[in-house]
Scaffold this active site. Sequence first.
Site, PDB file in Angstrom:
ATOM      1  CG  ASP A 107      -2.150   0.980   1.298  1.00 44.39           C
ATOM      2  OD1 ASP A 107      -2.769   1.143   0.543  1.00 44.39           O
ATOM      3  OD2 ASP A 107      -1.748   1.956   1.887  1.00 44.39           O
ATOM      4  CG  HIS A 307      -5.734  -3.375   0.505  1.00 44.81           C
ATOM      5  ND1 HIS A 307      -5.246  -2.594  -0.621  1.00 44.81           N
ATOM      6  CD2 HIS A 307      -5.483  -2.608   1.653  1.00 44.81           C
ATOM      7  CE1 HIS A 307      -4.574  -1.649  -0.085  1.00 44.81           C
ATOM      8  NE2 HIS A 307      -4.490  -1.559   1.282  1.00 44.81           N
TER       9      HIS A 307
END
Length: 328
Positions: A107, A307
């Site tokens: 991320d 994610h």
Amino acid sequence: MSYAQTTGDVTHRTIQANGIHLHFVEQGDGPLVFLCHGFPELWYSWRYQLPALASAGFHAVALDMRGYGKSDRPEAIDQYTLLHLVGDMEGLLDALGVQQAVIAGHDWGAVVAWHAALLRPDRFRAVIALCQPYLPRSTVAPTLIMPRRKNAVFYQLYFQEPGVAEFELERDVRQTFLKVLGGWSAAGERLPGDPPVGMVSRDGGYLTERQTLASLPNWLTEADLDFYVREFERTGFRGGLNWYRNIDRNWELLASFEGAKVTVPALYMAGARDPALAFPGMDRVLASLANTVPQLRGKVILPDCGHWTQQERALEVSAAMIDFLRHL
């Protein structure tokens, strides 16, 4: 399994680097690998990779990044630019007395990793990025091209105003993590009427349309959740949110790197069900990744993974990282 069941001995240390104190957890001996987390995470998001890398003969260092956990959290917003964040990684190399490392990130941590490799390839000899591909510098300031609609805005725009997102996320930290970790995992499902991916309702907030899972996903235990909740109840979310508040400042500072490519060996991994891959234009970015990263050694898209890549698919991520590292 809990983290205690999957790891051997780890060492916690805090070192002064780049003018601040950075806390990290390390395990193993051998070539150095930095592990950089994203939002809203901690060193703990790499809990499965630490013992795996150590067992494979590497010195794994998972950090609480600037603004998070037990690392320093400068008050001023302008202390969270990519130049500060890459400088932290260089400063940590110096403090450890090591000339080079491989840098991995997830991320926002991947953004730091890409730029560390871009700015200092002499010190970061390879890069492993999870979720976030390398984004070349845009021709205009990023916030100018982020989606805005009558009833919703892109979440990164919602994060810009100091205090707004903090108030929402800190109101009930446990509920925040149940929604964030659950909703962006493979277990999360989009429902009819939900805003487009990444959009925040102008009448609601970041968490409004996120579902709370009836039970924790199999990669997240109650002990794991407690760790995140306990730390963010103590620190709040401001440090991590300040990274978003420097997006345009980063664009200004990196003007001389427009068109630059990442030249070190690289590995990219992401979950097929990561909502971030559905952001506008991401398909084109992924398709051109081998052009902007000429030494891309692999592009791995993990099926049925959301994610939180290195937590949801710990074994596959660790195995791919180790294989990449051994072939450098």
